[in-house]
Design an enzyme around this catalytic site. Structure first.
Site, mmCIF file in Angstrom:
data_model
loop_
_atom_site.group_PDB
_atom_site.id
_atom_site.type_symbol
_atom_site.label_atom_id
_atom_site.label_comp_id
_atom_site.label_asym_id
_atom_site.label_seq_id
_atom_site.Cartn_x
_atom_site.Cartn_y
_atom_site.Cartn_z
ATOM 1 C CB SER A 150 -0.898 0.019 1.237
ATOM 2 O OG SER A 150 -1.582 1.257 1.356
ATOM 3 C CE1 TYR A 163 -3.858 -2.085 5.245
ATOM 4 C CE2 TYR A 163 -3.230 0.154 4.637
ATOM 5 C CZ TYR A 163 -3.641 -1.116 4.280
ATOM 6 O OH TYR A 163 -3.827 -1.435 2.955
#
Length: 267
Positions: A150, A163
């Site tokens: 990501s 995350y």
């Protein structure tokens, strides 16, 4: 030819029931894959819909339920490809988050959040590579691993600190495994920015999602809010013969969000 460059391939997609995983599974089938193993943790009905879409493109679909944080489950997922004797492409797409977008609120997350996210996003991907290694090495051309990382792991933003940290770790692990598993296995990562998928429905109402979608388009130089299909093409490229000389690469597919400018807020 490029249109059928996955002809006869065996493909494994973790987290393949919805969103980016579904788009990857369908795209590989469209490009000629013979067998697509679709992993899912809970949503059997959605996984079955992915299987129907894959079959409509002419590929055989096999469902493999399992939580990638479990090594036993990872071995069972990889074993779903045993009959073909090979895995040409493994897409480590399964992932999870804890929504705590105000990174300054250190009390919004705890050690358990870090451990759970790492167990799926990092350890799960490692375990899948380990479980699939023999079959990846058996592919006629070097087997390809594509990790879904990501942009959060590159610039330190996104749904939460754990995350972003887990995705940064996944990107570093991509480098380690690319070096360690060459020349029989290629390992690369794709780093999406915002993807317009049901992911956000777990934490937001429709109005907030609409604001997020508009904010994503405004924040990117290309002025787009990416769909799963927009990202799938890049992920599939990294597993295709066209990238046969690419390993250890992290491909940012975020509409240019990493270039700076307006920040993407999830509030």
């Amino acid at each position: 030819m490029l249109g059928r460059d996955f002809e006869g391939f065996t493909v494994v997609v973790t987290g393949g029931s919805t969103g980016l995983g579904r788009a990857i599974a369908v795209e590989t089938a469209r490009r000629g894959a013979g067998l697509v193993v679709i992993n899912f943790a809970r949503s059997a009905e959605e996984a079955e819909e992915t299987a129907r879409l894959v079959q409509a493109e002419g590929a055989k679909a096999v469902l493999a339920q399992g939580d990638v944080s479990s090594d036993e489950d990872c071995r069972r997922i990889a074993a779903a490809a045993d009959a073909s004797g090979r895995i040409d492409a493994l897409f480590n797409n399964a992932g999870m988050t804890k929504f705590a977008p105000n990174h300054a609120d250190l009390d919004a997350v705890n050690a358990e959040d870090f451990l759970r996210l790492y167990s799926v996003n990092v350890v799960g991907a490692f375990q899948m590579v380990r479980a699939a290694r023999t079959l990846l090495e058996a592919a006629p051309s070097p087997g390809a691993v594509v990790n879904t990382s990501s942009i959060a792991g590159v610039v330190g933003n996104g749904s939460s600190v754990p995350y972003a940290a887990s995705k940064g770790a996944m990107t570093t692990m991509t480098l380690s495994l690319a070096r360690a598993l060459a020349p029989r296995i290629r390992v690369n990562a794709v780093c999406p920015g915002f993807i317009d998928t049901p992911w956000f429905e777990k934490a937001m109402d429709a109005e907030r999602i609409d604001r997020l979608r508009a904010g994503a388009a405004a924040a990117t130089p290309l002025k787009v809010a990416s769909t799963a299909e927009d990202i799938a093409g890049a992920a599939v490229f990294l597993a295709s013969p066209a990238s046969r000389h690419v390993t250890g690469e992290t491909l940012l597919v975020d509409g240019g969000l990493h270039l700076g400018g307006a920040s993407l807020s999830m509030r």
